[in-house]
Write a protein that holds these residues in place. Structure first.
Motif, short mmCIF file in Angstrom:
data_model
loop_
_atom_site.label_atom_id
_atom_site.label_comp_id
_atom_site.label_asym_id
_atom_site.label_seq_id
_atom_site.Cartn_x
_atom_site.Cartn_y
_atom_site.Cartn_z
N GLN A 97 0.77 -0.95 0.19
CA GLN A 97 0.33 0.05 -0.05
C GLN A 97 0.73 1.42 0.18
O GLN A 97 2.40 1.45 0.05
N TRP A 131 -7.92 6.06 3.11
CA TRP A 131 -7.81 5.10 2.04
C TRP A 131 -9.24 4.73 1.47
O TRP A 131 -9.08 3.84 0.85
N PHE A 135 -9.80 9.22 -1.02
CA PHE A 135 -9.17 8.27 -2.02
C PHE A 135 -9.91 8.56 -3.01
O PHE A 135 -9.19 9.45 -4.22
#
Length: 180
Positions: A97, A131, A135
């Motif tokens: 990641q 995320w 994101f």
């Protein structure tokens, strides 16, 4: 190769033989939720089965990020739902990641939706997890509110709440695609 260099990643359509690796990637990616105290339980949640992944792959809207040995390290599973490409899952192994793999997978899915002349890309996600919602907003997705949430997306959000997801933190998002 430099020890600090990121190994080469290729984004390609998922194949049926990739399905066995995808639950493990989902499990690894889910470990990131341990950093969010009230969502840490998600790190130990159930994963999508290899059989379900095979079915999604057969529909032709799934991609993997494969390393230089052609081993999947991330994936995006989607389906065509109501004139939109709906993203069911976007996961990258925890140790990979932050290296642009998720971005590359999302860009590939958006490109594919445009090629198919679809009106939008949709998904459901957490509004405030870095995320997740933030994101997707970087790519132009917007959070749908009130009557903007169609019956299909409202049904998905309701299903998620029934399975323990905190409804107040979940949202439906949409990226409208230009027809030009």
């Amino acid at each position: 190769m430099n020890r600090d260099a990121t190994p080469m990643i290729a984004i390609r359509p998922a194949r049926a033989d990739d399905a066995e690796a995808l639950p493990e990637i989902e499990q690894s990616a889910g470990l990131a939720f341990r950093t969010v105290p009230d969502l840490a339980w998600l790190a130990d949640g159930d994963n999508v089965s290899a059989e379900r992944h095979r079915a999604l792959i057969a529909e032709g809207a799934c991609w993997v990020a494969a390393d230089d040995q052609d081993k999947p390290v991330g994936f995006l599973s989607a389906g065509i739902e109501g004139g939109a490409l709906h993203i069911w899952e976007l996961d990258v192994r925890l140790d990979r990641q932050g290296s642009g793999i998720g971005r590359a997978l999302l860009e590939r899915a958006i490109e594919d939706a445009r090629r198919r002349c679809l009106a939008a890309v949709t998904l459901t996600t957490f509004r405030d997890v870095a995320w997740n919602g933030p994101f997707y907003r970087k790519f132009g997705f917007r959070i749908l509110e009130g009557t903007e949430i169609d019956q299909r997306l409202a049904g998905l959000l309701n299903d998620e709440a029934e399975h323990g997801m905190p409804a107040e933190r979940r949202c439906a998002m949409r990226l409208d695609l230009s027809r030009s």
